[in-house]
Scaffold this active site. Structure first.
Site, PDB file in Angstrom:
ATOM      1  N   LYS A   1       0.684  -0.755  -0.355  1.00 58.75           N
ATOM      2  CA  LYS A   1       0.126  -0.187   0.359  1.00 58.75           C
ATOM      3  C   LYS A   1       0.862   1.257   0.200  1.00 58.75           C
ATOM      4  O   LYS A   1       0.703   1.901  -0.803  1.00 58.75           O
ATOM      5  CB  LYS A   1      -1.264  -0.014   0.975  1.00 58.75           C
ATOM      6  CG  LYS A   1      -1.476  -1.276   1.714  1.00 58.75           C
ATOM      7  CD  LYS A   1      -2.539  -1.467   2.822  1.00 58.75           C
ATOM      8  CE  LYS A   1      -1.756  -0.840   3.602  1.00 58.75           C
ATOM      9  NZ  LYS A   1      -1.386  -2.032   4.233  1.00 58.75           N
TER      10      LYS A   1
ATOM     11  N   ARG B   1      -0.583  -8.866  13.726  1.00 59.14           N
ATOM     12  CA  ARG B   1      -0.833  -7.783  12.974  1.00 59.14           C
ATOM     13  C   ARG B   1      -1.609  -8.304  11.625  1.00 59.14           C
ATOM     14  O   ARG B   1      -2.634  -8.254  10.966  1.00 59.14           O
ATOM     15  CB  ARG B   1       0.665  -7.031  11.858  1.00 59.14           C
ATOM     16  CG  ARG B   1       1.152  -5.846  12.669  1.00 59.14           C
ATOM     17  CD  ARG B   1       2.135  -5.173  12.136  1.00 59.14           C
ATOM     18  NE  ARG B   1       2.614  -5.109  10.974  1.00 59.14           N
ATOM     19  CZ  ARG B   1       3.060  -4.923  10.274  1.00 59.14           C
ATOM     20  NH1 ARG B   1       4.388  -5.508  10.724  1.00 59.14           N
ATOM     21  NH2 ARG B   1       2.841  -4.634   8.921  1.00 59.14           N
TER      22      ARG B   1
ATOM     23  N   ARG C   1      11.234  -1.687  10.840  1.00 58.33           N
ATOM     24  CA  ARG C   1      10.670  -1.516  11.159  1.00 58.33           C
ATOM     25  C   ARG C   1      10.389  -2.818  12.679  1.00 58.33           C
ATOM     26  O   ARG C   1      10.674  -3.780  12.854  1.00 58.33           O
ATOM     27  CB  ARG C   1       8.931  -1.363  11.367  1.00 58.33           C
ATOM     28  CG  ARG C   1       8.920   0.030  10.810  1.00 58.33           C
ATOM     29  CD  ARG C   1       7.628  -0.027   9.553  1.00 58.33           C
ATOM     30  NE  ARG C   1       6.192  -0.420   9.890  1.00 58.33           N
ATOM     31  CZ  ARG C   1       5.701  -0.478   9.286  1.00 58.33           C
ATOM     32  NH1 ARG C   1       4.927   0.115   8.340  1.00 58.33           N
ATOM     33  NH2 ARG C   1       4.058  -1.215   9.895  1.00 58.33           N
TER      34      ARG C   1
ATOM     35  N   ARG D   1      11.357  -6.191   4.748  1.00 60.35           N
ATOM     36  CA  ARG D   1      11.369  -4.653   4.808  1.00 60.35           C
ATOM     37  C   ARG D   1      13.010  -3.793   5.292  1.00 60.35           C
ATOM     38  O   ARG D   1      13.162  -3.633   6.937  1.00 60.35           O
ATOM     39  CB  ARG D   1      10.005  -4.558   4.997  1.00 60.35           C
ATOM     40  CG  ARG D   1       9.751  -2.809   5.081  1.00 60.35           C
ATOM     41  CD  ARG D   1       8.400  -2.508   5.144  1.00 60.35           C
ATOM     42  NE  ARG D   1       7.420  -3.296   6.489  1.00 60.35           N
ATOM     43  CZ  ARG D   1       6.111  -2.739   6.793  1.00 60.35           C
ATOM     44  NH1 ARG D   1       6.392  -2.142   5.540  1.00 60.35           N
ATOM     45  NH2 ARG D   1       5.907  -3.006   7.836  1.00 60.35           N
TER      46      ARG D   1
ATOM     47  N   ARG E   1      -9.509   1.360   8.795  1.00 64.32           N
ATOM     48  CA  ARG E   1      -8.998  -0.227   9.271  1.00 64.32           C
ATOM     49  C   ARG E   1      -9.932  -0.444   9.999  1.00 64.32           C
ATOM     50  O   ARG E   1     -10.066  -1.806  10.179  1.00 64.32           O
ATOM     51  CB  ARG E   1      -7.845   0.551  10.179  1.00 64.32           C
ATOM     52  CG  ARG E   1      -6.435  -0.318   9.488  1.00 64.32           C
ATOM     53  CD  ARG E   1      -5.268  -0.080  10.418  1.00 64.32           C
ATOM     54  NE  ARG E   1      -4.075  -1.410  10.244  1.00 64.32           N
ATOM     55  CZ  ARG E   1      -3.337  -0.523   9.395  1.00 64.32           C
ATOM     56  NH1 ARG E   1      -3.626   0.518   9.035  1.00 64.32           N
ATOM     57  NH2 ARG E   1      -2.001  -1.287   9.149  1.00 64.32           N
TER      58      ARG E   1
HETATM   59  P1  AP5 Z   1       5.109  -1.074   2.089  1.00 67.21           P
HETATM   60  O1  AP5 Z   1       4.375  -0.765   0.552  1.00 67.21           O
HETATM   61  O2  AP5 Z   1       5.737  -1.108   2.626  1.00 67.21           O
HETATM   62  O3  AP5 Z   1       3.400  -2.142   2.593  1.00 67.21           O
HETATM   63  P2  AP5 Z   1       2.323  -1.722   2.953  1.00 67.21           P
HETATM   64  O4  AP5 Z   1       0.989  -2.301   2.677  1.00 67.21           O
HETATM   65  O5  AP5 Z   1       2.290  -0.166   3.839  1.00 67.21           O
HETATM   66  O6  AP5 Z   1       3.036  -2.352   4.676  1.00 67.21           O
HETATM   67  P3  AP5 Z   1       2.961  -2.235   5.685  1.00 67.21           P
HETATM   68  O7  AP5 Z   1       3.604  -2.580   6.541  1.00 67.21           O
HETATM   69  O8  AP5 Z   1       2.943  -0.304   6.050  1.00 67.21           O
HETATM   70  O9  AP5 Z   1       1.129  -1.977   6.565  1.00 67.21           O
HETATM   71  P4  AP5 Z   1       0.255  -1.648   7.284  1.00 67.21           P
HETATM   72  O10 AP5 Z   1      -0.917  -1.397   7.905  1.00 67.21           O
HETATM   73  O11 AP5 Z   1       0.848  -3.503   8.808  1.00 67.21           O
HETATM   74  O12 AP5 Z   1       1.696  -0.761   8.794  1.00 67.21           O
HETATM   75  P5  AP5 Z   1       0.513   1.008   9.058  1.00 67.21           P
HETATM   76  O13 AP5 Z   1       1.970   1.342   8.887  1.00 67.21           O
HETATM   77  O14 AP5 Z   1      -0.188   1.032   8.229  1.00 67.21           O
HETATM   78  O15 AP5 Z   1       6.122  -2.817   0.898  1.00 67.21           O
HETATM   79  C1  AP5 Z   1       5.704  -3.956   2.315  1.00 67.21           C
HETATM   80  C2  AP5 Z   1       7.232  -4.110   1.708  1.00 67.21           C
HETATM   81  O16 AP5 Z   1       7.846  -5.033   0.390  1.00 67.21           O
HETATM   82  C3  AP5 Z   1       8.659  -2.804   2.091  1.00 67.21           C
HETATM   83  O17 AP5 Z   1       9.851  -4.147   1.262  1.00 67.21           O
HETATM   84  C4  AP5 Z   1       8.329  -3.352   0.025  1.00 67.21           C
HETATM   85  O18 AP5 Z   1       9.678  -2.429  -0.755  1.00 67.21           O
HETATM   86  C5  AP5 Z   1       7.919  -4.258  -0.675  1.00 67.21           C
HETATM   87  N1  AP5 Z   1       7.139  -4.166  -2.611  1.00 67.21           N
HETATM   88  C6  AP5 Z   1       6.079  -3.795  -1.955  1.00 67.21           C
HETATM   89  N2  AP5 Z   1       5.508  -3.881  -3.046  1.00 67.21           N
HETATM   90  C7  AP5 Z   1       6.381  -4.876  -3.801  1.00 67.21           C
HETATM   91  C8  AP5 Z   1       5.908  -5.661  -4.885  1.00 67.21           C
HETATM   92  N3  AP5 Z   1       5.527  -5.839  -6.013  1.00 67.21           N
HETATM   93  N4  AP5 Z   1       6.931  -6.768  -4.709  1.00 67.21           N
HETATM   94  C9  AP5 Z   1       7.735  -7.015  -4.347  1.00 67.21           C
HETATM   95  N5  AP5 Z   1       8.043  -6.151  -2.854  1.00 67.21           N
HETATM   96  C10 AP5 Z   1       7.496  -4.982  -2.865  1.00 67.21           C
HETATM   97  O19 AP5 Z   1       0.174   0.452  11.301  1.00 67.21           O
HETATM   98  C11 AP5 Z   1       1.354   0.756  11.564  1.00 67.21           C
HETATM   99  C12 AP5 Z   1       0.890   0.542  13.057  1.00 67.21           C
HETATM  100  O20 AP5 Z   1       0.377   1.709  12.919  1.00 67.21           O
HETATM  101  C13 AP5 Z   1      -0.750  -0.217  13.017  1.00 67.21           C
HETATM  102  O21 AP5 Z   1       0.054  -2.363  13.147  1.00 67.21           O
HETATM  103  C14 AP5 Z   1      -1.150   0.303  13.917  1.00 67.21           C
HETATM  104  O22 AP5 Z   1      -0.758  -0.531  15.332  1.00 67.21           O
HETATM  105  C15 AP5 Z   1      -1.532   1.527  13.375  1.00 67.21           C
HETATM  106  N6  AP5 Z   1      -2.001   2.171  12.369  1.00 67.21           N
HETATM  107  C16 AP5 Z   1      -2.104   2.744  11.346  1.00 67.21           C
HETATM  108  N7  AP5 Z   1      -2.882   2.705  11.092  1.00 67.21           N
HETATM  109  C17 AP5 Z   1      -4.058   2.591  12.105  1.00 67.21           C
HETATM  110  C18 AP5 Z   1      -5.228   2.871  11.809  1.00 67.21           C
HETATM  111  N8  AP5 Z   1      -6.196   2.985  10.899  1.00 67.21           N
HETATM  112  N9  AP5 Z   1      -6.195   2.594  12.886  1.00 67.21           N
HETATM  113  C19 AP5 Z   1      -5.585   1.804  13.701  1.00 67.21           C
HETATM  114  N10 AP5 Z   1      -4.070   1.432  14.214  1.00 67.21           N
HETATM  115  C20 AP5 Z   1      -3.497   1.794  12.770  1.00 67.21           C
END
Ligand code: AP5
Length: 222
Positions: free
Chosen positions: A13, A171, A160, A127, A88
């Site tokens: 994402k 997660r 991270r 990552r 979410r």
């Molecule tokens: P990346 O683009 O980083 O993936 P992502 O989908 O953004 O994954 P996240 O882990 O950031 O999502 P998340 O939803 O768990 O975390 P968030 O920060 O929102 O890609 C992942 C890896 O793959 C990278 O190494 C990239 O280079 C690689 N990659 C990408 N595309 C690729 C491809 N096509 N081929 C190969 N490799 C590829 O949330 C973190 C925490 O914050 C949550 O757990 C929660 O505690 C809190 N939080 C955030 N938002 C909320 C909310 N709305 N409500 C409550 N708590 C929240």
């Protein structure tokens, strides 16, 4: 134009939302990035979010919704935004819809990036992220130009804290229990675009652009 990126942790994402936001000249609002910046700056918000994030749990709705709606109400979001990681759960989705309706606005499209569990684990375990600008990298699939340094701002890349095996497991559980129901929620509104998230970053990007075109969004050709 308001576009949501939906998908499991590690689906890509952040990677795709950042590129699309640059190409469309829209603000990229990533709720996880906002929390990590607050943590880095040791603000009250960061302190409140820390323990939930470390355990892979969602930060409580009242904190998260206020933070994202405040960001959305700033003037640079007047013409739209790309939302990544928010909403979410159903409460967040319904509150966002209501907040936009009050401004005579609405979500245009929801891009759901679908990736197998095996690939999610592979991506998350390799990552690296930039602590300053949050850019994500992958050891083999999208490595930085200089090993260990961010292409954009030259900061030292880090793992991270929630990319541990235990936190990833939690997660994913939270995602399937609380976030996956949003796929149906947005499907019923006719706004959902499902995109195959397997393949290279560029292949997925092309699928996202194509889905947005075919989804008949008034969308500039890239
Ligand atoms: P990346 O683009 O980083 O993936 P992502 O989908 O953004 O994954 P996240 O882990 O950031 O999502 P998340 O939803 O768990 O975390 P968030 O920060 O929102 O890609 C992942 C890896 O793959 C990278 O190494 C990239 O280079 C690689 N990659 C990408 N595309 C690729 C491809 N096509 N081929 C190969 N490799 C590829 O949330 C973190 C925490 O914050 C949550 O757990 C929660 O505690 C809190 N939080 C955030 N938002 C909320 C909310 N709305 N409500 C409550 N708590 C929240």
């Amino acid at each position: 134009m308001y576009i949501i990126f939906l998908g499991a942790p590690g689906a890509g994402k952040g990677t795709q939302a950042a590129t699309l936001a640059r190409e469309l000249n829209l603000v990229h609002i990533a709720s996880g990035d906002l929390f990590r910046q607050a943590l880095e700056q040791e603000t009250e918000l960061g302190i409140q979010a820390k323990s939930y994030m470390e355990k892979g749990m969602l930060v409580p709705d009242e904190i998260t919704i206020r933070m994202v709606l405040e960001r959305l109400s700033t003037p640079d979001c007047e013409s739209g935004a790309i939302l990544d990681g928010f909403p979410r759960n159903l409460k967040q989705a319904e509150t966002l819809d209501q907040a936009l309706v009050q401004q005579a606005k609405a979500i245009d499209k929801v891009v759901y990036i679908k990736v197998s569990d095996k690939e999610l684990l592979r991506r998350l375990s390799e990552r690296w992220v930039c602590p300053s600008c949050q850019a994500p990298y992958h050891t083999t699939d999208s490595p930085p130009r200089v090993r260990g340094r961010c292409d954009r701002c030259d900061s030292e890349l880090q793992k991270r804290p929630d990319d541990t095996a235990e936190a990833i497991k939690k997660r994913l559980e939270v995602y399937f229990a609380q976030t996956a129901p949003l796929i149906d929620y947005y499907c019923q509104t006719g706004k959902l675009l499902e995109v195959d998230g397997e393949g290279s970053v560029d292949e997925v990007r092309r699928r996202v652009v194509s889905a947005l075109h075919h989804g008949e969004l008034a969308y500039p050709r890239l």
